[in-house]
Write a protein that holds these residues in place. Sequence first.
Motif, PDB file in Angstrom:
ATOM      1  N   GLU A 122       0.821  -1.200   0.000  1.00 52.28           N
ATOM      2  CA  GLU A 122       0.000   0.000   0.000  1.00 52.28           C
ATOM      3  C   GLU A 122       0.863   1.261   0.000  1.00 52.28           C
ATOM      4  OE1 GLU A 122      -3.502   0.409  -0.256  1.00 52.28           O
ATOM      5  OE2 GLU A 122      -3.054  -1.607  -0.996  1.00 52.28           O
ATOM      6  N   THR A 123       2.014   1.199   0.645  1.00 51.32           N
ATOM      7  CA  THR A 123       2.926   2.345   0.641  1.00 51.32           C
ATOM      8  C   THR A 123       3.319   2.719  -0.784  1.00 51.32           C
ATOM      9  OG1 THR A 123       4.576   0.651   1.158  1.00 51.32           O
ATOM     10  CG2 THR A 123       3.919   2.119   2.947  1.00 51.32           C
ATOM     11  N   THR A 124       3.684   1.722  -1.577  1.00 54.95           N
ATOM     12  CA  THR A 124       4.104   1.963  -2.956  1.00 54.95           C
ATOM     13  C   THR A 124       2.937   2.416  -3.819  1.00 54.95           C
ATOM     14  OG1 THR A 124       5.895   0.348  -2.785  1.00 54.95           O
ATOM     15  CG2 THR A 124       5.122   0.891  -5.009  1.00 54.95           C
ATOM     16  N   ARG A 125       1.799   1.773  -3.665  1.00 53.77           N
ATOM     17  CA  ARG A 125       0.626   2.125  -4.476  1.00 53.77           C
ATOM     18  C   ARG A 125       0.232   3.588  -4.257  1.00 53.77           C
ATOM     19  NH1 ARG A 125      -3.500  -0.748  -5.921  1.00 53.77           N
ATOM     20  NH2 ARG A 125      -4.828   0.124  -4.270  1.00 53.77           N
ATOM     21  N   ARG A 126       0.216   3.997  -3.001  1.00 51.16           N
ATOM     22  CA  ARG A 126      -0.213   5.368  -2.709  1.00 51.16           C
ATOM     23  C   ARG A 126       0.844   6.396  -3.118  1.00 51.16           C
ATOM     24  NH1 ARG A 126      -4.701   5.485   0.879  1.00 51.16           N
ATOM     25  NH2 ARG A 126      -5.338   3.393   1.529  1.00 51.16           N
ATOM     26  N   ALA A 127       2.120   6.083  -2.870  1.00 53.82           N
ATOM     27  CA  ALA A 127       3.177   7.020  -3.263  1.00 53.82           C
ATOM     28  C   ALA A 127       3.278   7.143  -4.774  1.00 53.82           C
ATOM     29  CB  ALA A 127       4.508   6.574  -2.663  1.00 53.82           C
ATOM     30  N   ASP A 128       3.064   6.044  -5.486  1.00 53.56           N
ATOM     31  CA  ASP A 128       3.105   6.075  -6.951  1.00 53.56           C
ATOM     32  C   ASP A 128       2.023   7.012  -7.496  1.00 53.56           C
ATOM     33  OD1 ASP A 128       3.830   4.783  -9.697  1.00 53.56           O
ATOM     34  OD2 ASP A 128       1.674   4.488  -9.516  1.00 53.56           O
ATOM     35  N   ALA A 129       0.807   6.863  -7.003  1.00 52.16           N
ATOM     36  CA  ALA A 129      -0.279   7.726  -7.488  1.00 52.16           C
ATOM     37  C   ALA A 129      -0.008   9.184  -7.156  1.00 52.16           C
ATOM     38  CB  ALA A 129      -1.610   7.273  -6.871  1.00 52.16           C
ATOM     39  N   LEU A 130       0.531   9.433  -5.982  1.00 53.13           N
ATOM     40  CA  LEU A 130       0.753  10.814  -5.544  1.00 53.13           C
ATOM     41  C   LEU A 130       1.867  11.493  -6.331  1.00 53.13           C
ATOM     42  CD1 LEU A 130      -0.365  12.831  -3.489  1.00 53.13           C
ATOM     43  CD2 LEU A 130       1.413  12.058  -1.903  1.00 53.13           C
ATOM     44  N   CYS A 131       2.972  10.793  -6.585  1.00 54.81           N
ATOM     45  CA  CYS A 131       4.057  11.437  -7.324  1.00 54.81           C
ATOM     46  C   CYS A 131       3.675  11.671  -8.783  1.00 54.81           C
ATOM     47  CB  CYS A 131       5.363  10.651  -7.197  1.00 54.81           C
ATOM     48  SG  CYS A 131       5.432   9.051  -8.021  1.00 54.81           S
ATOM     49  N   ARG A 132       2.864  10.778  -9.351  1.00 50.65           N
ATOM     50  CA  ARG A 132       2.399  11.002 -10.722  1.00 50.65           C
ATOM     51  C   ARG A 132       1.506  12.235 -10.800  1.00 50.65           C
ATOM     52  NH1 ARG A 132       3.372   6.634 -14.136  1.00 50.65           N
ATOM     53  NH2 ARG A 132       4.134   4.763 -13.042  1.00 50.65           N
ATOM     54  N   ALA A 133       0.652  12.412  -9.811  1.00 48.03           N
ATOM     55  CA  ALA A 133      -0.195  13.605  -9.785  1.00 48.03           C
ATOM     56  C   ALA A 133       0.643  14.864  -9.602  1.00 48.03           C
ATOM     57  CB  ALA A 133      -1.220  13.488  -8.650  1.00 48.03           C
ATOM     58  N   ALA A 134       1.665  14.791  -8.750  1.00 46.58           N
ATOM     59  CA  ALA A 134       2.536  15.949  -8.541  1.00 46.58           C
ATOM     60  C   ALA A 134       3.300  16.300  -9.823  1.00 46.58           C
ATOM     61  CB  ALA A 134       3.518  15.671  -7.408  1.00 46.58           C
ATOM     62  N   LEU A 135       3.703  15.290 -10.574  1.00 44.25           N
ATOM     63  CA  LEU A 135       4.407  15.543 -11.827  1.00 44.25           C
ATOM     64  C   LEU A 135       3.487  16.208 -12.845  1.00 44.25           C
ATOM     65  CD1 LEU A 135       7.112  15.088 -13.330  1.00 44.25           C
ATOM     66  CD2 LEU A 135       6.133  12.955 -14.199  1.00 44.25           C
TER      67      LEU A 135
END
Length: 233
Positions: free
Chosen positions: A213-226
């Motif tokens: 879950e850590t990876t799933r949530r961080a992945d979505a968040l960094c893509r949105a930030a980009l």
Amino acid sequence: MTTVSAQTPADWPTTEERARAVQDGLRARVVLDEPGPPPGTGLVTGVDVAYDDERDVVAAAAVVLDAATLAVVAEATAVGRISFPYVPGLLAFREIPTVLAALKALPCPPGLVVCDGYGLAHPRRFGLASHLGVLTGLPTIGVAKNPFTFTYDDPRTPRGSTSPLLAGAEEVGRAVRTRDGVKPVFVSVGHRVGLADACAHTLALTPAYRLPETTRRADALCRAALRDAAYPA
């Protein structure tokens, strides 16, 4: 949520030769004889990055979860310029300045940090999780989607089954089956965590999906930030 600007340190390596020398110098500081925090307790933070090479932009996210409930406690993102060219085995030098900025922007201690990548399971035994752990002093593990250059026997079918991830005869991590019959993930120690506990943390973080879950949530968040980054092309 906090978003900050990341700056590349003035003394950051710019050549492969210098980056490898830095790896060699820091690798001796990896701590391998601590068990780390008990799985399912305290806080656990996922970090991940996303790139836009055309704009020369990288975004990092740090997402803090309650390890017992997997509820989100805090989030932060950072955006900066790409700090190193793409070179296999040296990816940490592209990612760490922005990841450090995201971690620093968190309003709480991160606890255990879970990287989408490698720790000891790295050709020079010093992947992102180890590098980040040494620089911050935090306990870290790497959970990767593929085995990189290493070999393994397929774990048994049930969730929780493992098999050694091998460099010749050396165990550098473990293949961990997080879902029945689904391709395993590849877990390695970063810093201040034992391999058995690294695998237990990974299973505690995968109640419903292959990836933590850590990876799933961080992945979505960094893509949105980009996507939202204001850096021009």
